[in-house]
Design a protein around this motif. Structure first.
Motif, PDB file in Angstrom:
ATOM      1  N   GLU A  32       0.252  -0.808   0.155  1.00 60.33           N
ATOM      2  CA  GLU A  32       0.183   0.356   0.316  1.00 60.33           C
ATOM      3  C   GLU A  32       1.094   1.555   0.064  1.00 60.33           C
ATOM      4  O   GLU A  32       0.797   1.782  -0.391  1.00 60.33           O
ATOM      5  N   ILE A  33       1.622   0.979   0.915  1.00 63.20           N
ATOM      6  CA  ILE A  33       1.950   2.722   1.128  1.00 63.20           C
ATOM      7  C   ILE A  33       4.344   2.456   0.057  1.00 63.20           C
ATOM      8  O   ILE A  33       4.299   3.446   0.629  1.00 63.20           O
ATOM      9  N   SER A  34       4.755   1.571   0.064  1.00 62.52           N
ATOM     10  CA  SER A  34       6.013   1.214  -0.236  1.00 62.52           C
ATOM     11  C   SER A  34       6.384   1.171  -2.239  1.00 62.52           C
ATOM     12  O   SER A  34       6.583   0.908  -2.799  1.00 62.52           O
ATOM     13  N   TYR A  35       4.756   0.195  -2.922  1.00 63.83           N
ATOM     14  CA  TYR A  35       4.300  -0.397  -4.089  1.00 63.83           C
ATOM     15  C   TYR A  35       5.433  -1.066  -4.438  1.00 63.83           C
ATOM     16  O   TYR A  35       5.495  -1.622  -5.687  1.00 63.83           O
ATOM     17  N   ILE A  36       6.092  -1.912  -3.586  1.00 63.87           N
ATOM     18  CA  ILE A  36       6.411  -3.606  -3.177  1.00 63.87           C
ATOM     19  C   ILE A  36       5.527  -4.016  -3.418  1.00 63.87           C
ATOM     20  O   ILE A  36       4.676  -4.042  -2.793  1.00 63.87           O
ATOM     21  N   HIS A  37       5.541  -5.648  -4.843  1.00 64.00           N
ATOM     22  CA  HIS A  37       4.960  -5.684  -4.415  1.00 64.00           C
ATOM     23  C   HIS A  37       5.505  -7.579  -3.355  1.00 64.00           C
ATOM     24  O   HIS A  37       6.738  -7.446  -2.798  1.00 64.00           O
ATOM     25  N   ALA A  38       4.262  -7.493  -2.492  1.00 65.12           N
ATOM     26  CA  ALA A  38       4.487  -8.424  -1.274  1.00 65.12           C
ATOM     27  C   ALA A  38       3.060  -9.843  -1.358  1.00 65.12           C
ATOM     28  O   ALA A  38       1.846  -9.257  -1.657  1.00 65.12           O
TER      29      ALA A  38
END
Ligand code: M6R
Length: 364
Positions: A243-249
Motif C-alpha cells: 500500500e505505501i511502498s508499492y513493492i509487491h508483497a
C-alpha cells in the motif's frame, strides 16, 4: 496535527500503547479480572454461529478474531471479505450473529453486507472507530474502538484497537456460552492488560527496523510468513508494504509455502517470518529453514528465545518482547507497520496519501 512526527502514520503507530489501553479500559474490569461489554440486551448464550465481514486491514483483524472465537467460545465462525459476502449466497440461520469490523464505519462493501445480513435475520454487531458513522447507527450492538481519529490511509492504530475489542468480545461470548471459567477469564484479562507495555517494548525496536529498511526497499518482491493467529499478521504486513511502498508483497501461512510459493524463492526475495515462541514456533521455524535452504533471505521477527534458537542464518532479526500468544498479534503488528513505514520513507513515496487510495472506500 502530526506533533513532532514526520507523518501521521508514524504518529499513529506510536499512539498504540495509549489507545489500546484506552480501548481496553472500556471493555475490561481489571480489578475484578472480568471483561465487561454492553451486551445486556443480547442473548449471547443462544449464538450458534458468528459471521465476520470486513475489508482490508479490518478483515485481517477479523481473521485473528476467528481463532479466538473458536478457541474460547467454541462457536463456529465464517469470515468473508465484504465484497464477496453477498454474492456467495451465504447461509444465515436463526441465532446467527453477524459481526462487521470497520475503522471508518462507512466502507460501502461492508455496509452493503451489513444490510444484507440484517435482511436475512442476523443480529448485527459492529466494531467501528467512528462512533457517529452509518455502521454504528445501524448496529444492534456497537463496540467502539477508542483509537481516536486515524488520518494516515494505512490503518495502524485502528487495527490493534480492533484486536483488543475482539479479544474481549470473544471472552464475553465464551462466558455467555458457559465455556470460560472465572480463572480463565481472569487470565485473559491479565494477558490483555499486559499489551500496552508490550506495545511500548516493541516500539523500542524502531531504529533497528529503520536500519534494515534500505535493504528491503531494494527488493522487487517480499514475502511474509506466519502461522495460526499470526498468519493474518503476515497478510497485514504484506498489505501495508504494498500500500505505501508499492513493492509487491504476499503473505502466506508458513506451512503453505511448500505447496507452491516456495518456487519464488531466491536470494533476491526477502522473507519476513513472524514467529513468536509458543506452541507453533517449531513448525514455523522448519518452514523458515526450507526457505533458507533455497537461498531465501530471511528476516526473523521473534522474541529473545526465538531469536536465540533460530536466528542463525537469517539476514536480520528483530527481537520483540516475550508475550503470551493471545497478545502476539497486537505486538507483532508494530514491527510490520514500522517496516512498511521506513521502507516507504526510504523509497520516497507519499506515506500518508498513497497513490490510487482513499481513507474510506465509499464505492462498491
Ligand atoms: O474503514 P474500514 O476499516 O472499513 O476500511 C477497510 C479498508 O479499506 C482498509 O483497512 C484498507 O485496507 C487500509 N487502507 C489498509 O491499510
Amino acid at each position: 496535527s502530526k506533533g513532532n512526527h514526520r507523518h501521521f502514520m508514524l504518529k499513529e503507530i506510536y499512539e498504540q500503547p495509549i489507545v489500546v489501553a484506552q480501548t481496553l479500559r472500556a471493555y475490561v474490569r481489571g480489578f475484578e479480572g472480568q471483561v465487561s461489554l454492553p451486551t445486556e440486551d443480547f442473548d449471547l448464550s443462544s449464538v450458534r454461529r458468528v459471521t465476520i465481514v470486513a475489508c482490508g486491514t479490518s478483515f485481517y483483524a477479523g481473521m485473528v478474531a476467528k481463532y479466538w472465537f473458536e478457541q474460547f467460545a467454541r462457536v463456529p465462525v465464517d469470515i468473508d471479505v465484504a465484497s464477496e459476502f453477498r454474492y456467495r449466497e451465504p447461509v444465515m440461520e436463526e441465532g446467527g450473529l453477524a459481526l462487521f469490523i470497520s475503522q471508518s464505519g462507512e466502507t460501502a462493501d461492508t455496509l452493503a453486507a451489513l444490510r444484507h445480513a440484517r435482511a436475512n435475520g442476523q443480529k448485527i454487531a459492529v466494531v467501528v472507530n467512528v462512533p457517529t458513522s452509518t455502521m454504528a447507527r445501524e448496529a444492534d450492538l456497537l463496540l467502539a474502538t477508542h483509537a481516536g481519529p486515524e488520518i494516515g490511509v494505512a490503518s495502524t492504530k485502528a487495527f490493534t484497537c480492533q484486536l483488543a475489542v475482539l479479544a474481549t468480545f470473544a471472552a464475553n461470548l465464551a462466558r455467555a456460552k458457559g465455556r470460560l471459567s472465572a480463572d480463565e477469564e481472569r487470565n485473559i484479562v491479565r494477558h490483555l492488560s499486559e499489551a500496552p507495555a508490550a506495545l511500548n517494548g516493541a516500539l523500542a525496536y524502531d531504529e533497528a527496523i529503520e536500519a534494515m529498511a534500505p535493504m528491503i526497499a531494494k527488493a522487487r518482491d517480499v514475502l511474509y510468513l506466519g502461522r495460526g493467529p499470526d498468519y493474518p499478521l503476515a497478510l497485514e504486513g504484506a498489505l501495508k508494504l504494498k500500500e505505501i511502498s508499492y513493492i509487491h508483497a504476499e503473505g502466506y501461512a508458513a506451512g503453505e509455502m511448500k505447496h507452491g510459493p516456495i518456487a519464488l524463492i531466491d536470494e533476491n526475495v526477502p522473507v519476513i517470518v513472524l514467529a513468536p515462541s509458543g506452541p507453533l514456533f517449531e513448525k514455523t521455524v522448519s518452514n523458515m529453514q526450507e526457505v533458507q535452504a533455497r537461498g531465501g533471505q530471511v528476516v526473523l521477527i521473534s522474541d529473545y528465545d526465538g531469536v536465540e534458537q533460530a536466528g542463525e542464518g537469517c539476514i536480520a532479526t528483530i527481537t520483540m518482547p516475550k508475550v503470551h500468544p493471545l497478545i502476539a498479534p497486537l505486538v507483532y503488528a508494530i514491527p510490520v507497520q514500522l517496516l512498511a513505514y521506513h521502507v516507504a520513507v526510504a523509497k520516497g513515496t507519499d506515506v500518508d496519501q498513497p497513490r490510487n487510495l482513499a481513507k474510506s472506500v465509499t464505492v462498491e
